[in-house]
Structure formats: C-alpha cells, structure tokens
Scaffold this motif. Structure first.
Motif, PDB file in Angstrom:
ATOM      1  N   THR A  79       0.866  -1.184   0.000  1.00  0.00           N
ATOM      2  CA  THR A  79       0.000   0.000   0.000  1.00  0.00           C
ATOM      3  C   THR A  79       0.899   1.228   0.000  1.00  0.00           C
ATOM      4  O   THR A  79       1.442   1.607   1.028  1.00  0.00           O
ATOM      5  CB  THR A  79      -0.922   0.036   1.238  1.00  0.00           C
ATOM      6  OG1 THR A  79      -0.118   0.037   2.420  1.00  0.00           O
ATOM      7  CG2 THR A  79      -1.842  -1.163   1.274  1.00  0.00           C
ATOM      8  N   THR A 118       1.440 -10.035  -3.931  1.00  0.00           N
ATOM      9  CA  THR A 118       0.642  -9.747  -2.752  1.00  0.00           C
ATOM     10  C   THR A 118       0.372 -10.963  -1.886  1.00  0.00           C
ATOM     11  O   THR A 118      -0.161 -10.834  -0.810  1.00  0.00           O
ATOM     12  CB  THR A 118      -0.715  -9.162  -3.166  1.00  0.00           C
ATOM     13  OG1 THR A 118      -1.414 -10.125  -3.955  1.00  0.00           O
ATOM     14  CG2 THR A 118      -0.511  -7.896  -3.970  1.00  0.00           C
ATOM     15  N   LEU A 137      -0.111  -6.801 -10.254  1.00  0.00           N
ATOM     16  CA  LEU A 137      -0.497  -5.835 -11.279  1.00  0.00           C
ATOM     17  C   LEU A 137       0.695  -5.623 -12.203  1.00  0.00           C
ATOM     18  O   LEU A 137       1.835  -5.469 -11.746  1.00  0.00           O
ATOM     19  CB  LEU A 137      -0.897  -4.505 -10.636  1.00  0.00           C
ATOM     20  CG  LEU A 137      -2.160  -4.497  -9.784  1.00  0.00           C
ATOM     21  CD1 LEU A 137      -2.302  -3.152  -9.083  1.00  0.00           C
ATOM     22  CD2 LEU A 137      -3.386  -4.796 -10.626  1.00  0.00           C
ATOM     23  N   SER A 148       1.755   2.193 -11.538  1.00  0.00           N
ATOM     24  CA  SER A 148       0.708   2.877 -10.776  1.00  0.00           C
ATOM     25  C   SER A 148      -0.391   1.886 -10.417  1.00  0.00           C
ATOM     26  O   SER A 148      -0.603   0.899 -11.122  1.00  0.00           O
ATOM     27  CB  SER A 148       0.116   4.037 -11.596  1.00  0.00           C
ATOM     28  OG  SER A 148      -1.004   4.608 -10.925  1.00  0.00           O
ATOM     29  N   THR A 149      -1.063   2.154  -9.323  1.00  0.00           N
ATOM     30  CA  THR A 149      -2.201   1.330  -8.921  1.00  0.00           C
ATOM     31  C   THR A 149      -3.520   2.059  -9.154  1.00  0.00           C
ATOM     32  O   THR A 149      -4.556   1.637  -8.657  1.00  0.00           O
ATOM     33  CB  THR A 149      -2.084   0.931  -7.434  1.00  0.00           C
ATOM     34  OG1 THR A 149      -2.020   2.121  -6.627  1.00  0.00           O
ATOM     35  CG2 THR A 149      -0.850   0.087  -7.201  1.00  0.00           C
ATOM     36  N   GLU A 235     -10.394   2.196  -2.336  1.00  0.00           N
ATOM     37  CA  GLU A 235      -9.451   1.098  -2.476  1.00  0.00           C
ATOM     38  C   GLU A 235     -10.216  -0.176  -2.838  1.00  0.00           C
ATOM     39  O   GLU A 235     -11.240  -0.500  -2.222  1.00  0.00           O
ATOM     40  CB  GLU A 235      -8.668   0.885  -1.184  1.00  0.00           C
ATOM     41  CG  GLU A 235      -7.665   1.977  -0.892  1.00  0.00           C
ATOM     42  CD  GLU A 235      -6.765   1.625   0.267  1.00  0.00           C
ATOM     43  OE1 GLU A 235      -7.145   0.750   1.081  1.00  0.00           O
ATOM     44  OE2 GLU A 235      -5.673   2.218   0.372  1.00  0.00           O
ATOM     45  N   GLY A 306      -3.961  -6.096  -4.284  1.00  0.00           N
ATOM     46  CA  GLY A 306      -4.437  -4.748  -4.054  1.00  0.00           C
ATOM     47  C   GLY A 306      -3.676  -4.064  -2.922  1.00  0.00           C
ATOM     48  O   GLY A 306      -2.737  -4.635  -2.362  1.00  0.00           O
ATOM     49  N   LEU A 308      -5.978  -1.343  -5.300  1.00  0.00           N
ATOM     50  CA  LEU A 308      -5.917  -0.521  -6.502  1.00  0.00           C
ATOM     51  C   LEU A 308      -7.123   0.403  -6.470  1.00  0.00           C
ATOM     52  O   LEU A 308      -8.069   0.183  -5.717  1.00  0.00           O
ATOM     53  CB  LEU A 308      -5.890  -1.384  -7.756  1.00  0.00           C
ATOM     54  CG  LEU A 308      -7.043  -2.371  -7.986  1.00  0.00           C
ATOM     55  CD1 LEU A 308      -8.167  -1.739  -8.794  1.00  0.00           C
ATOM     56  CD2 LEU A 308      -6.535  -3.620  -8.679  1.00  0.00           C
TER      57      LEU A 308
END
Length: 319
Positions: A79, A118, A137, A148-149, A235, A306, A308
């Motif tokens: 994160t 993750t 990702l 980028s997320t 999120e 995540g 994202l």
C-alpha cells in the motif's frame, strides 16, 4: 527501520477473563514473534493458532509463536510506501464455546526494488515439490510490474498470476473464481463485484472487453480486466482462487473461458474444446468423480491483490 503495529480490534471474543490478556508483537524482516499472555485465563494455550500454525511453545498462561512470514497463512500486500504482512490469531474451544479472532499486522517500509507480489504461500504437494503462487499488477504489455495502482474507468487492468513449480511436473495455472471487494478480507456482508465465476468463466467478459490473453507458458495466466464501475475512488482488492492443475485434466470445473461477442464462450487453452464452457451460463460441474487414482491432481489457493483504485475519467472506447 522496520515499523510494526498490532491491531487492538477484537472481531469476536468469548474467552473468559480476556480483558486481562496482553499480546506482544515483534515484527522483524522475514519473521515475527508473538506472545499472548493472560493473567487469569481459562483458555488452553495449546488451542491458539496463528494463521494455520500451532504455538512454538506454551506455558500455563501463554502461547508463543516464532514464525516466518512464508508460514502461517500470512498475506503480503503493498500500500503506497508500505509493505504489510497480515494474519489472524485465533482461539476456539468447542467444549466451552469460546472463540477469539485477533488481527495481526506487521508494517514495513516498502523496499525500493520490491516486486508487488501480494500473496506468497508455500505448500507441499504430496512430497513432490513446493508450489509458490504469485499475483501482481503489471504494465500494459505484461513485461514488468505496474508503475501505478490507479486506473481510469474503462481502461485495462493487467493482472498476472503465476505458480512456481520448481521440480514439480508441469501444471496449468487457472483462475477459478475472482471477485472485487473494498476490503482485504471477505466478510458475509461484503459488497462484491463478480469477475470470474462458475469454475473459470470470465463472467465480466459478457459486459465488458475483459479477456484472458494468449498464454506464453502454462504456469502463468494473464488477465486484461477492463476497469469497472465499482467503488469508484475507493481502495479495491481483487480476491482470486488460483488452481495449479494437471494440463491433461481439463473439464467443466477446471478451465479458463471468456465470452466473445457473436461467438459465445471460448476456451483459452484449446478453442476446439470450447464445449467445456457451455455450462458458463448455468452451473459447471464435473461429470467424473475424482480420486487419488484418477491421475489428475493439483493445488488451489486463495490470493488477494491490491489495493488498486478506479477513477471516473471520460474515455472514448470502441470495440
């Protein structure tokens, strides 16, 4: 310097005299030490579990865990500038009806060269070799991790899932089920967006341009997921059940199917057998009863990707 934090939120607690309990958490690079102590406990310390792990040692009033993050069902998640490892300390006594669920969270500064995997569990598969599952990702051509997320509504979210097979016989990686949620853990009342359902059917491809990309190797699967109108600006976490399976054992419950407009459901790995996808609009069940003698085997594991964020930006899309 590594940072750590222990959550103090009890989701469920019926252990007698738990108000006198104390949890000491020491997060170190690669491993964690946890000690649960109760001054006036009726609990049996041997019944505590950290993820799937029993205590390393116990006393009459305490349970101690010294474990690595690759054990005990720890989930890793990036994160921003932080790297999180999460699991749960649980206690359950059927005889007394006592239960406890205590979140355990370790937070570190994200290493500059950290690849955004993750979830990284290790499993033994019938003594043959370890299987290590990854999901991440990626950038637009799947050649490296995403920069980028954040994704604009209607753009594509490239997702790569992979299984490291080591010396194991070749296995085919499949995405059996995937949903989007606004939390890293799923709960009975979670608000969900279905992506893959019915044992490998890319349901989202019926309402979008989401698709499985052609495979480059059997141990990887690439999903181009069109950013959807769900929890815009919040999120979002992608929860998937990954399956590493015998490539010769595909059937209605072990497959990867996507919907092609004007052509119906198509099987990713061999379109000639797209009849395996016919059940995608009903209920996919195997016609065969599997056993350890069937010759088909594999391993399944839930993973989380995540967070994202999907943002509402006007994009002109054409098929």
């Amino acid at each position: 310097m590594a940072l750590f934090w222990q959550s103090a939120f009890l989701l469920s607690l019926a252990v007698a005299a738990s108000v006198h309990a104390e949890m000491k958490l020491d997060c170190r690079p690669g491993f964690v030490s946890l000690v649960w102590t109760e001054s006036r406990s009726r609990a049996d310390p041997s019944l505590f579990r950290l993820g799937g792990c029993a205590p390393t040692s116990t006393t009459a009033r305490s349970a101690t865990f010294n474990v690595e993050f690759t054990d005990c069902n720890f989930r890793s998640m990036v994160t921003g500038s932080q790297l999180l490892y999460t699991s749960e300390l649980t206690y359950s006594s059927d005889s007394k009806g006592q239960t406890l669920i205590q979140p355990v969270v370790c937070i570190f500064n994200r290493p500059k060269d950290y690849f955004p995997i993750t979830y990284d569990p290790v499993f033994e598969t019938s003594g043959q070799s370890d299987l290590i599952f990854h999901m991440a990702l990626m950038n637009d051509d799947f050649s490296g991790p995403a920069e980028s997320t954040h994704f604009a509504l209607g753009s594509f979210i490239p997702i790569m899932a992979r299984v490291e097979q080591n010396s194991h016989q070749p296995l085919l990686l499949l995405m059996e089920e995937c949903v989007a949620a606004t939390t890293p853990q799923l709960h009975p009342d979670s608000n969900l967006y279905n992506i893959i359902t019915n044992k490998g059917c890319l349901t989202d491809s019926k309402r979008s341009r989401s698709r499985f990309e052609p495979r480059e190797m059997s141990s990887e699967i690439h999903l181009s997921l069109q950013a959807f109108r769900f929890a815009l600006g919040e999120e979002v976490f992608i929860h998937c059940k990954l399956v590493a399976w015998d490539p010769e054992g595909l059937d209605a419950t072990k497959k990867a199917c996507r919907f092609v407009k004007g052509h119906g459901w198509k099987l990713l790995d061999n379109p000639a057998f797209s009849n395996l996808c016919d059940c995608c609009d009903s209920s996919c069940k195997s016609r065969w009863t599997r056993s350890t003698h069937s010759g088909h085997h594999g391993m399944a594991q839930n993973v989380v990707l995540g967070p994202l964020t999907i943002t509402e930006v006007s994009i002109n899309l054409t098929d």
